[in-house]
Design a protein around this motif. Structure first.
Motif, PDB file in Angstrom:
ATOM      1  N   ILE A 189       6.212  -5.623  30.866  1.00 42.48           N
ATOM      2  CA  ILE A 189       6.908  -4.929  29.776  1.00 42.48           C
ATOM      3  C   ILE A 189       6.271  -5.235  28.418  1.00 42.48           C
ATOM      4  O   ILE A 189       6.311  -4.410  27.496  1.00 42.48           O
ATOM      5  N   GLU A 190       5.653  -6.400  28.287  1.00 48.86           N
ATOM      6  CA  GLU A 190       5.035  -6.781  27.010  1.00 48.86           C
ATOM      7  C   GLU A 190       4.059  -5.730  26.498  1.00 48.86           C
ATOM      8  O   GLU A 190       3.916  -5.525  25.284  1.00 48.86           O
ATOM      9  N   THR A 191       3.366  -5.042  27.411  1.00 46.05           N
ATOM     10  CA  THR A 191       2.379  -4.036  27.005  1.00 46.05           C
ATOM     11  C   THR A 191       2.737  -2.637  27.507  1.00 46.05           C
ATOM     12  O   THR A 191       1.933  -1.719  27.426  1.00 46.05           O
ATOM     13  N   SER A 192       3.950  -2.484  28.022  1.00 46.53           N
ATOM     14  CA  SER A 192       4.340  -1.214  28.618  1.00 46.53           C
ATOM     15  C   SER A 192       4.887  -0.236  27.581  1.00 46.53           C
ATOM     16  O   SER A 192       5.549  -0.639  26.625  1.00 46.53           O
ATOM     17  N   THR A 193       4.630   1.047  27.799  1.00 44.76           N
ATOM     18  CA  THR A 193       5.227   2.087  26.974  1.00 44.76           C
ATOM     19  C   THR A 193       6.322   2.834  27.729  1.00 44.76           C
ATOM     20  O   THR A 193       7.031   3.653  27.141  1.00 44.76           O
ATOM     21  N   ILE A 194       6.476   2.549  29.016  1.00 43.78           N
ATOM     22  CA  ILE A 194       7.437   3.288  29.841  1.00 43.78           C
ATOM     23  C   ILE A 194       8.731   2.512  30.079  1.00 43.78           C
ATOM     24  O   ILE A 194       9.770   3.087  30.364  1.00 43.78           O
ATOM     25  N   VAL A 195       8.685   1.178  29.973  1.00 41.95           N
ATOM     26  CA  VAL A 195       9.874   0.348  30.214  1.00 41.95           C
ATOM     27  C   VAL A 195      10.207  -0.453  28.971  1.00 41.95           C
ATOM     28  O   VAL A 195       9.339  -1.117  28.395  1.00 41.95           O
ATOM     29  N   ASN A 196      11.472  -0.387  28.559  1.00 43.97           N
ATOM     30  CA  ASN A 196      11.907  -1.123  27.372  1.00 43.97           C
ATOM     31  C   ASN A 196      12.264  -2.567  27.680  1.00 43.97           C
ATOM     32  O   ASN A 196      11.927  -3.480  26.932  1.00 43.97           O
ATOM     33  N   LEU A 197      13.004  -2.772  28.790  1.00 47.37           N
ATOM     34  CA  LEU A 197      13.443  -4.128  29.110  1.00 47.37           C
ATOM     35  C   LEU A 197      13.902  -4.211  30.557  1.00 47.37           C
ATOM     36  O   LEU A 197      14.149  -3.195  31.205  1.00 47.37           O
ATOM     37  N   VAL A 198      13.991  -5.446  31.028  1.00 48.95           N
ATOM     38  CA  VAL A 198      14.598  -5.745  32.317  1.00 48.95           C
ATOM     39  C   VAL A 198      15.757  -6.691  32.049  1.00 48.95           C
ATOM     40  O   VAL A 198      15.665  -7.583  31.191  1.00 48.95           O
ATOM     41  N   ARG A 199      16.877  -6.482  32.725  1.00 49.77           N
ATOM     42  CA  ARG A 199      18.024  -7.366  32.534  1.00 49.77           C
ATOM     43  C   ARG A 199      18.731  -7.540  33.864  1.00 49.77           C
ATOM     44  O   ARG A 199      18.582  -6.739  34.786  1.00 49.77           O
ATOM     45  N   GLY A 200      19.513  -8.626  33.948  1.00 53.40           N
ATOM     46  CA  GLY A 200      20.257  -8.861  35.165  1.00 53.40           C
ATOM     47  C   GLY A 200      20.510 -10.329  35.386  1.00 53.40           C
ATOM     48  O   GLY A 200      20.265 -11.177  34.516  1.00 53.40           O
ATOM     49  N   LYS A 201      21.004 -10.627  36.562  1.00 49.22           N
ATOM     50  CA  LYS A 201      21.293 -11.999  36.946  1.00 49.22           C
ATOM     51  C   LYS A 201      21.104 -12.096  38.455  1.00 49.22           C
ATOM     52  O   LYS A 201      21.527 -11.201  39.188  1.00 49.22           O
ATOM     53  N   GLY A 202      20.467 -13.175  38.899  1.00 52.89           N
ATOM     54  CA  GLY A 202      20.179 -13.282  40.323  1.00 52.89           C
ATOM     55  C   GLY A 202      19.343 -12.105  40.761  1.00 52.89           C
ATOM     56  O   GLY A 202      18.382 -11.707  40.080  1.00 52.89           O
ATOM     57  N   LEU A 203      19.702 -11.501  41.886  1.00 54.82           N
ATOM     58  CA  LEU A 203      18.983 -10.324  42.369  1.00 54.82           C
ATOM     59  C   LEU A 203      19.770  -9.035  42.132  1.00 54.82           C
ATOM     60  O   LEU A 203      19.721  -8.107  42.935  1.00 54.82           O
ATOM     61  N   LEU A 204      20.504  -9.001  41.025  1.00 55.32           N
ATOM     62  CA  LEU A 204      21.098  -7.770  40.530  1.00 55.32           C
ATOM     63  C   LEU A 204      20.454  -7.488  39.181  1.00 55.32           C
ATOM     64  O   LEU A 204      20.790  -8.124  38.176  1.00 55.32           O
ATOM     65  N   ASN A 205      19.504  -6.558  39.165  1.00 59.33           N
ATOM     66  CA  ASN A 205      18.710  -6.321  37.972  1.00 59.33           C
ATOM     67  C   ASN A 205      18.534  -4.835  37.722  1.00 59.33           C
ATOM     68  O   ASN A 205      18.775  -4.005  38.598  1.00 59.33           O
TER      69      ASN A 205
END
Length: 426
Positions: free
Chosen positions: A346-362
């Motif tokens: 995501i640091e260099t991505s133009t298609i994804v803003n962020l990833v969020r979640g907890k455990g394996l629910l993301n």
């Protein structure tokens, strides 16, 4: 059956379109086999399952211990109704109550049924214990919630697709902003007829929104202050999905070392479903201590299939798998790894803003309008590359693989996801 076995994917889809009600919009893939973290379509192509039947298959597809328990019990005694006792229900109720730290369990079948059950328990408690005048009780819920699609539940939903043309709606609910303690306290302070606060520890269908770390603990404290039941809907977040046995992780038997990292919250009413059976059978439950559950008496609530012997056997086996295979710990470890690896992209991505979640629910948030088809098209491309996921809310894609996944498999999935997302870079 021989004819059905020879169906192509398109033939199977055509049959559903012709003879089935059009109440879902599935990804165009027709599955015929599952094992562990994998599923296969009717043509034999193999995929990683990154949805887990909306977190019902936490223990992996066709886990042998769960399947064996179901087969053995179904071959012995499948259903008695609750007109008679059976020799499995009491064992299951004791097992689950001790497993999660509650006095009583009321068994049902589906998540929506369990939510409806919790609402009825809350209202009856309001009149018989708290002393609210009959028919005046109100229950606080959160905006953008998802608790099911029954008539009562859609009455307090923001989802226009689920609500429109299904009125009149059920009264008795107050909606407030999620993760807003001030709104909760103002509502509880100004309305003495509030009986309960129904909340998802993480709003899954809304896009995997994770509240502030102290939100649940402080919300529970407010409920105690104003004599209101704290009702946790852990149908999706429970059974190790978020890296702990429960996302609230109150007085439970979890041995996960990560439990101490966030405040413990024991709900007054706990709602479970989905992975309570490992996806093998419809099983749900509402748990509470005697002070709350004892308001339910014969004839107040029930279900012909709720608490049947097969459900009891399957649920005990499913919970044993979670405990014995340390799935909460695995979910915590792999979830940290997953978000870390995706953040590198995501640091260099133009298609994804962020990833969020907890455990394996993301979830990942796609850099496009909510009403665009980009997220859907990405999921089609993921399918072509051997991984199955679905958009959950507009431009958001949920990732929730079975908790039996290994680190090697997870890294393979990360590679597929990154490779696919690069195809959509602007």
């Amino acid at each position: 059956m021989a004819i059905l076995d020879q169906l192509t994917s398109q033939e199977a889809i055509d049959l559903e379109n012709k003879y089935g009600a059009h109440n879902y919009h599935p990804l165009p893939v027709v599955l015929s086999k599952g094992e562990g973290v994998y599923v296969w379509d009717v043509e034999g192509k193999k995929y990683y399952d990154f949805l887990s039947a909306y977190s019902a298959v936490n223990q992996g597809h066709c886990h042998p211990k769960i399947v064996n328990a179901m087969h053995e019990q179904a071959s012995t005694l499948a259903l008695t109704s609750r007109a008679f006792h059976n020799d499995m229900l009491g064992k299951y109720e004791k097992f689950a109550c001790e497993f999660f730290g509650f006095d009583k369990l009321l068994p049902m079948n589906t998540g929506a049924e369990a939510v409806e059950t919790a609402l009825k328990i809350c209202r009856k408690w309001a009149y018989e214990v708290k002393g609210i005048d009959e028919n005046e009780a109100e229950i606080v819920v959160c905006e953008n919630n998802f608790h099911g699609r029954t008539t009562t539940i859609i009455s307090f939903s923001n989802d226009s697709v689920a609500r429109k043309n299904f009125g009149p709606y059920t009264a008795g609910f107050i909606k407030i902003e999620y993760d807003n303690l001030e709104a909760l306290e103002n509502t509880l302070k100004s309305n003495p007829n509030v009986a309960g606060f129904l909340v998802e520890p993480i709003q899954g269908e809304a896009g995997v929104y994770v509240p502030a770390p102290d939100y649940l603990a402080k919300a529970k404290a407010l409920c105690e202050k104003y004599n209101v039941l704290f009702i946790a809907d852990e149908v999706q977040t429970g059974i190790a999905r978020t890296g702990r046995l429960l996302a609230t992780c109150g007085n439970c038997s979890c041995e996960d070392k990560n439990c101490s990292k966030e405040p413990e919250v024991k709900p007054d009413v706990l709602i479970l479903g989905k992975a309570l059976s490992g996806g093998a059978y419809p099983v749900s439950a509402v748990l509470a201590d005697d002070a709350v559950m004892n308001v339910i008496r014969p004839g107040n609530h029930g279900s012909t299939f709720g608490g049947n012997p097969v459900a009891a056997a399957v649920a005990m086996a499913a919970l044993e798998v979670v405990r014995d295979e340390k799935l909460a710990e695995n979910a915590f470890k792999l979830g940290e790894l997953f978000r870390s690896e995706l953040n590198k992209f995501i640091e260099t991505s133009t298609i994804v803003n962020l990833v969020r979640g907890k455990g394996l629910l993301n979830a990942i948030v796609i850099n496009d309008r909510e009403d665009s088809e980009t997220a859907w098209n990405i999921c089609l491309a993921l399918r072509d590359n051997g991984l199955l996921a679905k958009p959950t809310h507009g431009n958001i894609i949920r990732f929730a693989p079975p908790l039996v996944m290994t680190e090697e498999q997870l890294m393979d999935c990360v590679s597929i996801i990154v490779k696919t997302l690069k195809q959509f870079e602007k």
